[in-house]
Design a protein around this motif. Structure first.
Motif, PDB file in Angstrom:
ATOM      1  N   TRP A   1       0.837  -1.208   0.000  1.00 32.18           N
ATOM      2  CA  TRP A   1       0.000   0.000   0.000  1.00 32.18           C
ATOM      3  C   TRP A   1       0.867   1.252   0.000  1.00 32.18           C
ATOM      4  O   TRP A   1       0.603   2.199  -0.743  1.00 32.18           O
ATOM      5  CB  TRP A   1      -0.940  -0.005   1.193  1.00 32.18           C
ATOM      6  CG  TRP A   1      -1.648   1.307   1.389  1.00 32.18           C
ATOM      7  CD1 TRP A   1      -1.585   2.131   2.465  1.00 32.18           C
ATOM      8  CD2 TRP A   1      -2.552   1.947   0.466  1.00 32.18           C
ATOM      9  NE1 TRP A   1      -2.367   3.250   2.278  1.00 32.18           N
ATOM     10  CE2 TRP A   1      -2.973   3.156   1.056  1.00 32.18           C
ATOM     11  CE3 TRP A   1      -3.025   1.621  -0.807  1.00 32.18           C
ATOM     12  CZ2 TRP A   1      -3.844   4.038   0.437  1.00 32.18           C
ATOM     13  CZ3 TRP A   1      -3.901   2.500  -1.438  1.00 32.18           C
ATOM     14  CH2 TRP A   1      -4.310   3.681  -0.821  1.00 32.18           C
ATOM     15  N   HIS A   2       1.907   1.273   0.803  1.00 28.46           N
ATOM     16  CA  HIS A   2       2.782   2.437   0.858  1.00 28.46           C
ATOM     17  C   HIS A   2       3.446   2.681  -0.494  1.00 28.46           C
ATOM     18  O   HIS A   2       3.605   3.834  -0.915  1.00 28.46           O
ATOM     19  CB  HIS A   2       3.842   2.250   1.948  1.00 28.46           C
ATOM     20  CG  HIS A   2       3.273   2.161   3.324  1.00 28.46           C
ATOM     21  ND1 HIS A   2       3.940   1.571   4.380  1.00 28.46           N
ATOM     22  CD2 HIS A   2       2.079   2.581   3.831  1.00 28.46           C
ATOM     23  CE1 HIS A   2       3.193   1.640   5.468  1.00 28.46           C
ATOM     24  NE2 HIS A   2       2.054   2.237   5.160  1.00 28.46           N
ATOM     25  N   ARG A   3       3.819   1.618  -1.174  1.00 31.24           N
ATOM     26  CA  ARG A   3       4.414   1.783  -2.509  1.00 31.24           C
ATOM     27  C   ARG A   3       3.401   2.357  -3.492  1.00 31.24           C
ATOM     28  O   ARG A   3       3.737   3.210  -4.324  1.00 31.24           O
ATOM     29  CB  ARG A   3       4.948   0.439  -3.014  1.00 31.24           C
ATOM     30  CG  ARG A   3       6.137  -0.101  -2.225  1.00 31.24           C
ATOM     31  CD  ARG A   3       6.932  -1.125  -3.048  1.00 31.24           C
ATOM     32  NE  ARG A   3       6.070  -2.160  -3.613  1.00 31.24           N
ATOM     33  CZ  ARG A   3       5.782  -3.308  -3.012  1.00 31.24           C
ATOM     34  NH1 ARG A   3       6.286  -3.562  -1.799  1.00 31.24           N
ATOM     35  NH2 ARG A   3       5.013  -4.200  -3.587  1.00 31.24           N
TER      36      ARG A   3
ATOM     37  N   GLY B   1      -6.624   6.380   1.247  1.00 26.79           N
ATOM     38  CA  GLY B   1      -7.174   5.952  -0.035  1.00 26.79           C
ATOM     39  C   GLY B   1      -6.964   7.067  -1.031  1.00 26.79           C
ATOM     40  O   GLY B   1      -6.748   8.225  -0.646  1.00 26.79           O
ATOM     41  N   PHE B   2      -7.018   6.761  -2.319  1.00 25.72           N
ATOM     42  CA  PHE B   2      -6.915   7.827  -3.314  1.00 25.72           C
ATOM     43  C   PHE B   2      -7.568   7.388  -4.616  1.00 25.72           C
ATOM     44  O   PHE B   2      -7.615   6.207  -4.944  1.00 25.72           O
ATOM     45  CB  PHE B   2      -5.467   8.260  -3.548  1.00 25.72           C
ATOM     46  CG  PHE B   2      -4.566   7.215  -4.154  1.00 25.72           C
ATOM     47  CD1 PHE B   2      -4.361   7.144  -5.527  1.00 25.72           C
ATOM     48  CD2 PHE B   2      -3.884   6.310  -3.335  1.00 25.72           C
ATOM     49  CE1 PHE B   2      -3.518   6.187  -6.079  1.00 25.72           C
ATOM     50  CE2 PHE B   2      -3.039   5.350  -3.874  1.00 25.72           C
ATOM     51  CZ  PHE B   2      -2.856   5.290  -5.247  1.00 25.72           C
TER      52      PHE B   2
ATOM     53  N   ASN C   1      -8.229   3.429  -5.253  1.00 26.64           N
ATOM     54  CA  ASN C   1      -7.158   2.659  -4.620  1.00 26.64           C
ATOM     55  C   ASN C   1      -7.304   2.721  -3.105  1.00 26.64           C
ATOM     56  O   ASN C   1      -7.419   3.808  -2.526  1.00 26.64           O
ATOM     57  CB  ASN C   1      -5.801   3.219  -5.032  1.00 26.64           C
ATOM     58  CG  ASN C   1      -5.570   3.176  -6.524  1.00 26.64           C
ATOM     59  OD1 ASN C   1      -5.046   2.213  -7.053  1.00 26.64           O
ATOM     60  ND2 ASN C   1      -5.982   4.243  -7.213  1.00 26.64           N
ATOM     61  N   LEU C   2      -7.274   1.556  -2.456  1.00 27.39           N
ATOM     62  CA  LEU C   2      -7.482   1.469  -1.017  1.00 27.39           C
ATOM     63  C   LEU C   2      -6.612   0.381  -0.407  1.00 27.39           C
ATOM     64  O   LEU C   2      -6.346  -0.639  -1.049  1.00 27.39           O
ATOM     65  CB  LEU C   2      -8.945   1.132  -0.709  1.00 27.39           C
ATOM     66  CG  LEU C   2     -10.019   2.156  -1.104  1.00 27.39           C
ATOM     67  CD1 LEU C   2     -11.374   1.481  -1.165  1.00 27.39           C
ATOM     68  CD2 LEU C   2     -10.031   3.317  -0.123  1.00 27.39           C
ATOM     69  N   PRO C   3      -6.191   0.565   0.860  1.00 29.20           N
ATOM     70  CA  PRO C   3      -5.567  -0.551   1.571  1.00 29.20           C
ATOM     71  C   PRO C   3      -6.644  -1.546   1.970  1.00 29.20           C
ATOM     72  O   PRO C   3      -7.814  -1.167   2.152  1.00 29.20           O
ATOM     73  CB  PRO C   3      -4.951   0.129   2.799  1.00 29.20           C
ATOM     74  CG  PRO C   3      -5.816   1.308   3.050  1.00 29.20           C
ATOM     75  CD  PRO C   3      -6.265   1.784   1.691  1.00 29.20           C
TER      76      PRO C   3
END
Length: 312
Positions: A155-157, A176-177, A186-188
């Motif tokens: 997720w961090h990447r 999220g973004f 995009n979400l973890p």
């Protein structure tokens, strides 16, 4: 096709069910499609030379049938969405369908229905909704081992690649973004449904609001506030409470103050946010007394709007 009450009853009788969030049955597909949205309600058929009056009246009857069907569909989808949604729950495999339903309700059955045009692709289609492995323990950076684990986290990447976040602190703050360039949410995998709803509202927005309201420090302050403001509005229109536990309290307060300064009218804000309406942008500048008329463009408008509406 004419969507009548009988069609709705038949649709609901044959619907498939799915368990999500509060383990309530929901239809597998959202009630509305973009094609359904494009048919306006209460539209009268115009008389056309050479077209019999009977045909015109028939078209008006079809439209009344559609309007009645839409009202019934709205009641059903609002009731099911309200019954099933818990904004604090963790996302799961049914979240894309929930986001499509939320988008459909926003576009067809809320106070924003005159402003939103749904995208042709649904969120359930491949590639639109992406999740990444993440665990809160990967956010600790107090040791070299922790920093290495942070940098290796999927997720961090994704955040570093898809957003302007650069430092580990900035990356850790992204829940999220939405990436407009490739139309992806995009979400973890440990995100809440509330975060997912927020990102789906970004997806419904236009292109200009974010760029026109950027300010020097914390550039997206007003954009994030407007996104959460409209997300909360849809939830309240359904009969659910505003979201809580997010980090956008001061952002939303600024947007609420902007609406108050517009005499309580969110119409210009919605037109700019969803429709890229430049006239609405000038109306906001004029109403906030930042421009002398409805045509003059000012320098650094995002910062000046922020200065005019900030609450602390």
């Amino acid at each position: 096709m004419v969507y009548t009450i009988q069609h709705i009853a038949a649709q609901n009788q044959s619907k498939r069910t799915s368990k999500f969030f509060n383990n309530n049955p929901l239809q597998k597909k959202p009630f509305f499609s973009p094609a359904l949205q494009l048919k306006p309600a209460d539209e009268k058929a115009e008389a056309t030379p050479g077209v019999p009056e009977e045909t015109t009246k028939y078209l008006e009857e079809l439209n009344r049938d559609f309007d009645e069907a839409r009202k019934n569909l709205c009641e059903l989808s609002r009731a099911l969405f309200k019954q099933a949604i818990n904004t604090g729950s963790t996302i799961n495999r049914d979240t894309p369908m929930a986001l499509d339903t939320f988008s459909s309700v926003a576009a067809n059955c809320s106070g924003l229905s005159g402003y939103i045009k749904l995208k042709p692709k649904s969120i359930t289609e491949p590639g639109v909704y992406k999740t990444y492995e993440h665990n809160y323990t990967d956010d600790y950076t107090g040791s070299k081992e922790g920093r290495d684990r942070f940098d290796a986290n999927a997720w961090h990447r994704a955040v570093k690649q898809g957003t302007n976040a650069g430092t580990r602190e900035e990356i850790a703050g992204v829940g999220g973004f939405y990436q407009r360039s490739n139309d992806t949410i995009n979400l973890p995998k440990d995100a809440t449904l509330g975060s997912a709803l927020h990102e789906s509202m970004h997806r419904m927005s236009g292109n200009r609001f974010r760029s026109f309201t950027r300010k020097t420090d914390n550039p997206d302050f007003l954009s994030e506030g407007a996104t959460q403001f409209f997300t909360d509005k849809v939830l309240m229109d359904i009969g659910l409470p505003k979201m809580s536990g997010h980090k956008y309290g001061s952002n939303v307060a600024a947007i609420e103050n902007l609406v108050r300064k517009m005499n309580g009218n969110f119409d210009p804000l919605a037109r700019l946010y969803f429709q890229d309406d430049m006239a609405a942008f000038h109306e906001i500048l004029f109403q906030l007394q930042l421009a002398p008329d409805m045509k003059t463009m000012i320098a650094n408008p995002g910062q000046k709007i922020y200065d005019a509406v900030k609450t602390q």
